[in-house]
Design a protein around this motif. Sequence first.
Motif, PDB file in Angstrom:
ATOM      1  N   GLY A 183       0.561  -2.027   4.000  1.00 19.71           N
ATOM      2  CA  GLY A 183       1.487  -1.599   5.031  1.00 19.71           C
ATOM      3  C   GLY A 183       1.098  -1.888   6.456  1.00 19.71           C
ATOM      4  N   HIS A 184      -0.150  -2.296   6.698  1.00 17.58           N
ATOM      5  CA  HIS A 184      -0.496  -2.617   8.088  1.00 17.58           C
ATOM      6  C   HIS A 184      -1.670  -3.582   8.129  1.00 17.58           C
ATOM      7  CE1 HIS A 184      -4.074   0.129   8.666  1.00 17.58           C
ATOM      8  NE2 HIS A 184      -3.542   0.712   7.620  1.00 17.58           N
ATOM      9  N   SER A 185      -1.936  -4.077   9.345  1.00 18.09           N
ATOM     10  CA  SER A 185      -2.935  -5.134   9.578  1.00 18.09           C
ATOM     11  C   SER A 185      -2.597  -6.392   8.798  1.00 18.09           C
ATOM     12  CB  SER A 185      -4.349  -4.639   9.213  1.00 18.09           C
ATOM     13  OG  SER A 185      -4.716  -3.553  10.017  1.00 18.09           O
ATOM     14  N   MET A 186      -1.309  -6.623   8.584  1.00 21.22           N
ATOM     15  CA  MET A 186      -0.854  -7.806   7.851  1.00 21.22           C
ATOM     16  C   MET A 186      -0.277  -8.831   8.819  1.00 21.22           C
ATOM     17  SD  MET A 186      -1.528  -7.326   4.630  1.00 21.22           S
ATOM     18  CE  MET A 186      -0.453  -8.432   3.706  1.00 21.22           C
ATOM     19  N   MET A 209       4.705  -5.538   1.233  1.00 19.86           N
ATOM     20  CA  MET A 209       4.000  -5.842   2.477  1.00 19.86           C
ATOM     21  C   MET A 209       4.903  -5.570   3.671  1.00 19.86           C
ATOM     22  SD  MET A 209       2.476  -9.533   1.255  1.00 19.86           S
ATOM     23  CE  MET A 209       4.044 -10.003   0.477  1.00 19.86           C
ATOM     24  N   ALA A 210       4.275  -5.298   4.809  1.00 18.46           N
ATOM     25  CA  ALA A 210       4.990  -5.179   6.075  1.00 18.46           C
ATOM     26  C   ALA A 210       4.177  -5.890   7.146  1.00 18.46           C
ATOM     27  CB  ALA A 210       5.204  -3.713   6.453  1.00 18.46           C
ATOM     28  N   LEU A 211       4.813  -6.740   7.899  1.00 21.39           N
ATOM     29  CA  LEU A 211       4.134  -7.515   8.935  1.00 21.39           C
ATOM     30  C   LEU A 211       3.748  -6.611  10.105  1.00 21.39           C
ATOM     31  CD1 LEU A 211       3.528 -10.611   9.275  1.00 21.39           C
ATOM     32  CD2 LEU A 211       5.496 -10.665  10.816  1.00 21.39           C
ATOM     33  N   ALA A 236       9.203 -10.778  11.574  1.00 24.04           N
ATOM     34  CA  ALA A 236       9.230  -9.813  10.474  1.00 24.04           C
ATOM     35  C   ALA A 236      10.598  -9.790   9.812  1.00 24.04           C
ATOM     36  CB  ALA A 236       8.863  -8.423  10.983  1.00 24.04           C
ATOM     37  N   LEU A 237      11.645  -9.867  10.613  1.00 25.81           N
ATOM     38  CA  LEU A 237      12.999  -9.884  10.042  1.00 25.81           C
ATOM     39  C   LEU A 237      13.213 -11.141   9.217  1.00 25.81           C
ATOM     40  CD1 LEU A 237      15.768  -8.494   9.897  1.00 25.81           C
ATOM     41  CD2 LEU A 237      16.423  -9.794  11.951  1.00 25.81           C
ATOM     42  N   SER A 238      12.740 -12.278   9.711  1.00 28.33           N
ATOM     43  CA  SER A 238      12.933 -13.537   8.995  1.00 28.33           C
ATOM     44  C   SER A 238      12.115 -13.596   7.711  1.00 28.33           C
ATOM     45  CB  SER A 238      12.564 -14.717   9.898  1.00 28.33           C
ATOM     46  OG  SER A 238      11.163 -14.784  10.119  1.00 28.33           O
ATOM     47  N   VAL A 252       8.408  -4.047   9.502  1.00 26.01           N
ATOM     48  CA  VAL A 252       7.409  -4.316  10.524  1.00 26.01           C
ATOM     49  C   VAL A 252       6.668  -3.016  10.817  1.00 26.01           C
ATOM     50  CG1 VAL A 252       8.903  -3.814  12.524  1.00 26.01           C
ATOM     51  CG2 VAL A 252       7.040  -5.477  12.744  1.00 26.01           C
ATOM     52  N   THR A 253       5.392  -3.140  11.189  1.00 29.28           N
ATOM     53  CA  THR A 253       4.551  -1.968  11.401  1.00 29.28           C
ATOM     54  C   THR A 253       4.173  -1.841  12.876  1.00 29.28           C
ATOM     55  OG1 THR A 253       3.644  -2.154   9.177  1.00 29.28           O
ATOM     56  CG2 THR A 253       2.393  -0.834  10.749  1.00 29.28           C
TER      57      THR A 253
END
Length: 416
Positions: A183-186, A209-211, A236-238, A252-253
């Motif tokens: 969920g983060h640091s991606m 995953m979340a960017l 993140a949307l793309s 997105v995070t």
Amino acid sequence: HPHLHHFGVMSYPLADLADARNHTDIVERIRERAAEKSPGEWVMATPVGEPHYFLRRSYRDLEEGELPNRQILDRATTDHPVMLQAWAPVIPNVCALNSAALAALGITRETPDRVENVWIEKDERGEPTGVLKGSVNLYYTEDPFMDSLLADLPILDPAAALPGTKRAMGEYNRMGVTTVYEGHSMSPHEVQVYRALRAEGSLTVRVLMALESEIYGVPWASPLSDEEFDANLELALSMTDVCDDLCRCNGVTVSRGGPCWPGFLRMHETYRGPYGEPTRGVTFVSGDKEARAIEYCALHGLRLNYIGGGYRDHDDFLDRAEAILERHPGSGRDWILQHVYLITAEQARRYAALGFQVTTSMSFSWAKGDLIAERIGAQVLPDLIPLRRLLDAGLEVGCGTDWGPKNIFEHIQLAQ
């Protein structure tokens, strides 16, 4: 929430000292790894003990009760710089270097005994012993001197991305884990690693995953311009794709502050940092960027993953989110609140009213409850990972390992 990829890639190329018994054992393992490398290449090693809190076993449990100094490490190799790393989440911490590593980093008898919050241990002749103490962690350090040293080290090996993640997946599979939330640091690179594993048919966990909107807490991170931050929201949307049953990227995070042990937890009142200094925490992402992320996610249907740890995180975010989402009815449902070290009943109620889901970890009370009581005060302990309160507020709650014990069944026990 195990940081499977991050911890797997970070540890894969290293000489593994986790279960080392004594200095002789350490020297042998370093010597074996050095034999695989060309002269001048760094030999990086794990810390000694059980990662990542190192409570049940650490370098203190070596037969000698301390890390080896440079003379001992020189027995393994004088042709390669060697570093025994210090991982989070402990500050002050300790790491060890051999003579070649001291030379490569420019640490000599002329180097002051203390630079920023790093203490250079020296012998009776004034020569560095190779042992550094203080803010010597690889991440969540925010120490200018240590970060300058780490910038010259091969902390991450790009070649370790795929094999390191594969090995980590196997470790978790053997403990019964089949699903992970990264969920983060991606960054886009980390997302592509999982997608590559999926494409080659070797993904053995379901992964969501979340960017990250803005990378923080590592030596190579630097604040983004507003334009760069907005570009990451668009990226993140793309990259959003929720059609695959095994590999999904969604959202997105945004993270404002960090954990308590380095003094990064954002609180309204001051508390003691790791060296007794007063702090109210560290802000990684500005409030303006937070507001823009909330607005963007509401407008475009992008799932927001928010990291909130201290009271100030929650109050700032909730005030902004409630005002923005009032203008966008129907938005905000199923957004995710991560970590949740401390949270009041009223803050939990407000998140539930917005339709948030929660991910937290018993690690934060198992390993750092005493530290939080010591630094901030025992009055906050009723607000520390209050699972029953979160459930009673109507929040959907998931727990993960984060950097605590890796066995998910131990976490179930801790939750009970």
